[in-house]
Scaffold this motif. Structure first.
Motif, PDB file in Angstrom:
ATOM      1  N   PHE A 144       0.835  -1.208   0.000  1.00  0.00           N
ATOM      2  CA  PHE A 144       0.000   0.000   0.000  1.00  0.00           C
ATOM      3  C   PHE A 144       0.867   1.254   0.000  1.00  0.00           C
ATOM      4  N   TRP A 145       1.918   1.261   0.863  1.00  0.00           N
ATOM      5  CA  TRP A 145       2.840   2.407   0.853  1.00  0.00           C
ATOM      6  C   TRP A 145       3.582   2.490  -0.476  1.00  0.00           C
ATOM      7  N   ARG A 146       3.793   1.336  -1.103  1.00  0.00           N
ATOM      8  CA  ARG A 146       4.479   1.357  -2.401  1.00  0.00           C
ATOM      9  C   ARG A 146       3.559   1.824  -3.525  1.00  0.00           C
ATOM     10  N   GLY A 147       2.291   1.960  -3.198  1.00  0.00           N
ATOM     11  CA  GLY A 147       1.311   2.349  -4.214  1.00  0.00           C
ATOM     12  C   GLY A 147       1.578   3.745  -4.766  1.00  0.00           C
ATOM     13  N   THR A 148       1.169   3.955  -6.007  1.00  0.00           N
ATOM     14  CA  THR A 148       1.299   5.285  -6.619  1.00  0.00           C
ATOM     15  C   THR A 148       0.412   6.281  -5.871  1.00  0.00           C
ATOM     16  N   PHE A 173      -4.007  10.783  -7.769  1.00  0.00           N
ATOM     17  CA  PHE A 173      -5.056  11.823  -7.684  1.00  0.00           C
ATOM     18  C   PHE A 173      -4.755  12.955  -6.701  1.00  0.00           C
ATOM     19  N   THR A 174      -3.508  13.137  -6.316  1.00  0.00           N
ATOM     20  CA  THR A 174      -3.195  14.209  -5.351  1.00  0.00           C
ATOM     21  C   THR A 174      -3.438  15.599  -5.945  1.00  0.00           C
ATOM     22  N   THR A 175      -3.448  15.690  -7.278  1.00  0.00           N
ATOM     23  CA  THR A 175      -3.681  17.005  -7.886  1.00  0.00           C
ATOM     24  C   THR A 175      -4.987  17.026  -8.687  1.00  0.00           C
ATOM     25  N   ASP A 176      -5.811  15.976  -8.551  1.00  0.00           N
ATOM     26  CA  ASP A 176      -7.069  15.906  -9.301  1.00  0.00           C
ATOM     27  C   ASP A 176      -8.183  16.546  -8.468  1.00  0.00           C
ATOM     28  N   LEU A 177      -8.838  17.568  -9.006  1.00  0.00           N
ATOM     29  CA  LEU A 177      -9.835  18.315  -8.229  1.00  0.00           C
ATOM     30  C   LEU A 177     -10.977  17.414  -7.751  1.00  0.00           C
ATOM     31  N   GLU A 178     -11.452  16.524  -8.638  1.00  0.00           N
ATOM     32  CA  GLU A 178     -12.605  15.688  -8.274  1.00  0.00           C
ATOM     33  C   GLU A 178     -12.232  14.525  -7.361  1.00  0.00           C
ATOM     34  N   LEU A 179     -11.090  13.916  -7.634  1.00  0.00           N
ATOM     35  CA  LEU A 179     -10.726  12.699  -6.890  1.00  0.00           C
ATOM     36  C   LEU A 179      -9.757  12.962  -5.729  1.00  0.00           C
ATOM     37  N   HIS A 180      -9.567  14.233  -5.415  1.00  0.00           N
ATOM     38  CA  HIS A 180      -8.610  14.600  -4.369  1.00  0.00           C
ATOM     39  C   HIS A 180      -8.965  13.944  -3.020  1.00  0.00           C
ATOM     40  N   THR A 181     -10.249  13.865  -2.694  1.00  0.00           N
ATOM     41  CA  THR A 181     -10.652  13.298  -1.390  1.00  0.00           C
ATOM     42  C   THR A 181     -10.221  11.830  -1.282  1.00  0.00           C
ATOM     43  N   GLU A 182     -10.210  11.135  -2.424  1.00  0.00           N
ATOM     44  CA  GLU A 182      -9.756   9.740  -2.415  1.00  0.00           C
ATOM     45  C   GLU A 182      -8.275   9.673  -2.009  1.00  0.00           C
ATOM     46  N   ALA A 183      -7.485  10.630  -2.521  1.00  0.00           N
ATOM     47  CA  ALA A 183      -6.058  10.686  -2.169  1.00  0.00           C
ATOM     48  C   ALA A 183      -5.895  10.959  -0.674  1.00  0.00           C
ATOM     49  N   VAL A 184      -6.673  11.931  -0.160  1.00  0.00           N
ATOM     50  CA  VAL A 184      -6.584  12.292   1.269  1.00  0.00           C
ATOM     51  C   VAL A 184      -6.942  11.082   2.128  1.00  0.00           C
ATOM     52  N   SER A 185      -7.992  10.391   1.749  1.00  0.00           N
ATOM     53  CA  SER A 185      -8.459   9.264   2.555  1.00  0.00           C
ATOM     54  C   SER A 185      -7.436   8.120   2.554  1.00  0.00           C
ATOM     55  N   MET A 186      -6.867   7.834   1.394  1.00  0.00           N
ATOM     56  CA  MET A 186      -5.851   6.780   1.305  1.00  0.00           C
ATOM     57  C   MET A 186      -4.634   7.114   2.174  1.00  0.00           C
ATOM     58  N   PHE A 187      -4.193   8.367   2.079  1.00  0.00           N
ATOM     59  CA  PHE A 187      -2.999   8.789   2.817  1.00  0.00           C
ATOM     60  C   PHE A 187      -3.272   8.747   4.321  1.00  0.00           C
ATOM     61  N   ASP A 188      -4.489   9.167   4.718  1.00  0.00           N
ATOM     62  CA  ASP A 188      -4.852   9.115   6.142  1.00  0.00           C
ATOM     63  C   ASP A 188      -4.834   7.677   6.671  1.00  0.00           C
ATOM     64  N   THR A 189      -5.350   6.749   5.853  1.00  0.00           N
ATOM     65  CA  THR A 189      -5.357   5.339   6.269  1.00  0.00           C
ATOM     66  C   THR A 189      -3.921   4.854   6.499  1.00  0.00           C
ATOM     67  N   GLN A 243      -2.020   3.678  10.065  1.00  0.00           N
ATOM     68  CA  GLN A 243      -1.270   2.419  10.241  1.00  0.00           C
ATOM     69  C   GLN A 243       0.130   2.701  10.782  1.00  0.00           C
ATOM     70  N   LEU A 244       0.755   3.744  10.254  1.00  0.00           N
ATOM     71  CA  LEU A 244       2.113   4.085  10.693  1.00  0.00           C
ATOM     72  C   LEU A 244       2.119   4.476  12.174  1.00  0.00           C
ATOM     73  N   LYS A 245       1.102   5.266  12.581  1.00  0.00           N
ATOM     74  CA  LYS A 245       1.015   5.695  13.989  1.00  0.00           C
ATOM     75  C   LYS A 245       0.937   4.491  14.918  1.00  0.00           C
ATOM     76  N   GLN A 246       0.252   3.443  14.462  1.00  0.00           N
ATOM     77  CA  GLN A 246       0.143   2.245  15.301  1.00  0.00           C
ATOM     78  C   GLN A 246       1.467   1.489  15.361  1.00  0.00           C
TER      79      GLN A 246
END
Ligand SMILES: [Fe+2]
Length: 300
Positions: A251-255, A258-274, A278-281
């Protein structure tokens, strides 16, 4: 076997050297050059003509203007001699690649200092014509100088603008943006007035702590041998550990999609938060001892 650090700075022992090193205090020692015969008799170090005759690759020569490595060109040895004769300083990269004794000395010094296996260790030879030198600057590396022939003056001053710089900087040039971001005060426009002058003669040794201001002038045609160490910072240690840990996860190795895509940006935020959750744990169980063992383990 005698430690390299003790051979360079005798009568100081390693412990005494380390206390100066901890305090970022420059140290000099003056010996008869015969003490370093094994080095000074090398074909690279016995004279400038011998060095240029035997040098297998290009030579760096300071260009007109600021005498500094940011203002230098690579030339062949014949051209280098002409430039030296007309007043250009020369420096030669990595003679340890072809001289075993230099490689051994470099590695011995690194081990005496207890520096990481990730350290970038280099040796360099400087040939500076009488009356010339290097422009005022500081380096990110730890530097040892052995004067081989001729005399050279060094002016050394503490750096009040920045502690532990991670890049070098020469007065009269622009600092890189990262260095600029962590300065404690503006960089000076002239060399600090509270400096100490050292005169290095054949057999003299100077330890120049990381980040210390310095400038030089050869009072005779001068040849010197430098050993420099760019050791990893704690940032580098953590970055190395973090990277090797995270590369185990597909997952961390994943591309980072959508970090700069206006419509799909929330998907990027959600993936990164997940991933961050995991890292915090994972992080609370990290131990410095384990990380250092993994990083400093000698390769099999
Ligand atoms: Fe330097």
């Amino acid at each position: 076997m005698e430690k390299v650090i003790e051979s360079l700075f005798s009568p100081l022992n390693r412990e005494e050297f380390i206390s100066a090193y901890r305090e970022n205090r420059p140290i000099t020692a003056h010996h008869d050059i015969d003490k370093f015969k094994e080095l000074s008799s090398l074909k690279y170090l016995s004279s400038l003509s011998s060095l240029l005759e035997s040098w297998p690759s290009k030579v760096n020569a300071y260009s007109p203007g600021i005498p500094d490595e940011v203002n230098s060109t690579q030339v062949d040895p014949v051209q280098a001699q002409k430039l030296f004769d007309s007043g250009s300083g020369l420096y030669f990269d990595d003679p340890n690649n072809t001289e075993e004794i230099l490689a051994k000395t470099l590695e011995g010094l690194r081990q005496d200092l207890g520096l990481s296996n990730l350290t970038y260790s280099r040796s360099l030879i400087y040939a500076i014509p009488k009356g010339k030198g290097t422009a005022p600057h500081f380096d990110q590396n730890i530097n040892f100088v052995l004067q081989i022939s001729g005399t050279k003056k060094w002016w050394v001053a503490p750096n009040t603008s920045v502690e532990n710089p991670m890049t070098r900087y020469t007065i009269g040039t622009n600092p890189d943006p990262e260095l600029d971001s962590y300065l404690d005060e503006d960089l000076p426009t002239t060399f600090p007035s509270e400096s100490t002058e050292y005169e290095l003669k054949p057999g003299s040794v100077l330890f120049l702590p990381r980040g210390t201001w310095h400038k030089t002038e050869a009072t005779e045609d001068a040849l010197s041998l430098n050993f420099t160490f760019s050791a990893p910072t704690w940032i580098d240690m953590l970055q190395t550990a973090l990277r090797s840990r995270l590369t185990q996860s597909p997952f961390w190795r994943g591309t980072a999609n959508f970090t700069t895509d206006l419509e799909l940006h929330t998907e990027a935020v959600s993936m990164f938060d997940t991933l961050l959750d995991q890292l915090k744990q994972d992080v609370p169980s990290w131990q410095a001892r384990d990380i250092l063992r993994a990083i400093e383990m000698e390769p099999e």
